[in-house]
Design a protein around this motif. Structure first.
Motif, short mmCIF file in Angstrom:
data_model
loop_
_atom_site.label_atom_id
_atom_site.label_comp_id
_atom_site.label_asym_id
_atom_site.label_seq_id
_atom_site.Cartn_x
_atom_site.Cartn_y
_atom_site.Cartn_z
N ALA A 75 0.83 -1.20 0.00
CA ALA A 75 0.00 0.00 0.00
C ALA A 75 0.87 1.26 0.00
CB ALA A 75 -0.93 0.00 1.21
N TYR A 76 1.98 1.22 0.73
CA TYR A 76 2.89 2.37 0.78
C TYR A 76 3.61 2.52 -0.56
CZ TYR A 76 5.94 5.83 2.97
OH TYR A 76 6.60 6.98 3.30
N ARG A 78 2.30 1.86 -3.48
CA ARG A 78 1.32 2.54 -4.34
C ARG A 78 1.26 4.03 -4.02
NH1 ARG A 78 -1.36 -2.24 -3.36
NH2 ARG A 78 -2.56 -1.33 -1.67
N HIS A 79 1.28 4.35 -2.73
CA HIS A 79 1.25 5.76 -2.31
C HIS A 79 2.47 6.51 -2.85
CE1 HIS A 79 0.65 9.26 0.24
NE2 HIS A 79 1.91 9.13 0.64
N LEU A 80 3.65 5.93 -2.69
CA LEU A 80 4.87 6.58 -3.19
C LEU A 80 4.82 6.74 -4.71
CD1 LEU A 80 7.60 4.85 -1.01
CD2 LEU A 80 6.78 7.20 -0.81
N HIS A 81 4.31 5.74 -5.41
CA HIS A 81 4.21 5.81 -6.86
C HIS A 81 3.24 6.92 -7.28
CE1 HIS A 81 4.20 4.59 -11.03
NE2 HIS A 81 2.86 4.56 -10.99
N ASN A 82 2.08 6.99 -6.61
CA ASN A 82 1.10 8.01 -6.95
C ASN A 82 1.61 9.42 -6.68
OD1 ASN A 82 -0.74 6.10 -7.81
ND2 ASN A 82 -1.78 5.99 -5.85
N GLN A 83 2.48 9.57 -5.69
CA GLN A 83 3.03 10.87 -5.35
C GLN A 83 4.25 11.22 -6.20
OE1 GLN A 83 1.65 13.04 -3.17
NE2 GLN A 83 -0.03 11.59 -3.02
#
Length: 89
Positions: A75-76, A78-83
């Motif tokens: 999940a983290y 994905r968060h780093l990728h989206n940011q």
């Protein structure tokens, strides 16, 4: 002020409790990945994902430079990728 009136019961078998604790600790140690997982902890049964950073990032008072590979929870990741913090792969 409330008072707890519940009676404490003595442990019935401390040797079994100690063995269970040692077995659980050994299992946790066996599951530990080679690299340290940074950021939020993994949920039970999750495997860490390795991401390559595209930008400088501070996580938990640790500094990571562009190009560093770190292991994080899915999940983290994905968060780093989206940011925009991870490289395109």
């Amino acid at each position: 002020m409330a008072t707890n009136t519940a009676k404490k019961t003595p442990e019935t078998d401390t040797a079994a409790t100690t063995e269970d604790t040692v077995a659980a600790r050994t299992e946790r140690t066996a599951r530990t990945p080679d690299k340290e997982v940074v950021g939020p902890p993994l949920a039970l049964g999750q495997e860490p994902q390795t991401v390559t950073l595209a930008h400088h990032l501070d996580i938990e008072d640790k500094s990571f430079m562009p190009g560093d590979e770190i292991q994080v929870a899915p999940a983290y990741a994905r968060h780093l990728h989206n940011q925009g913090f991870t490289t395109r792969t």
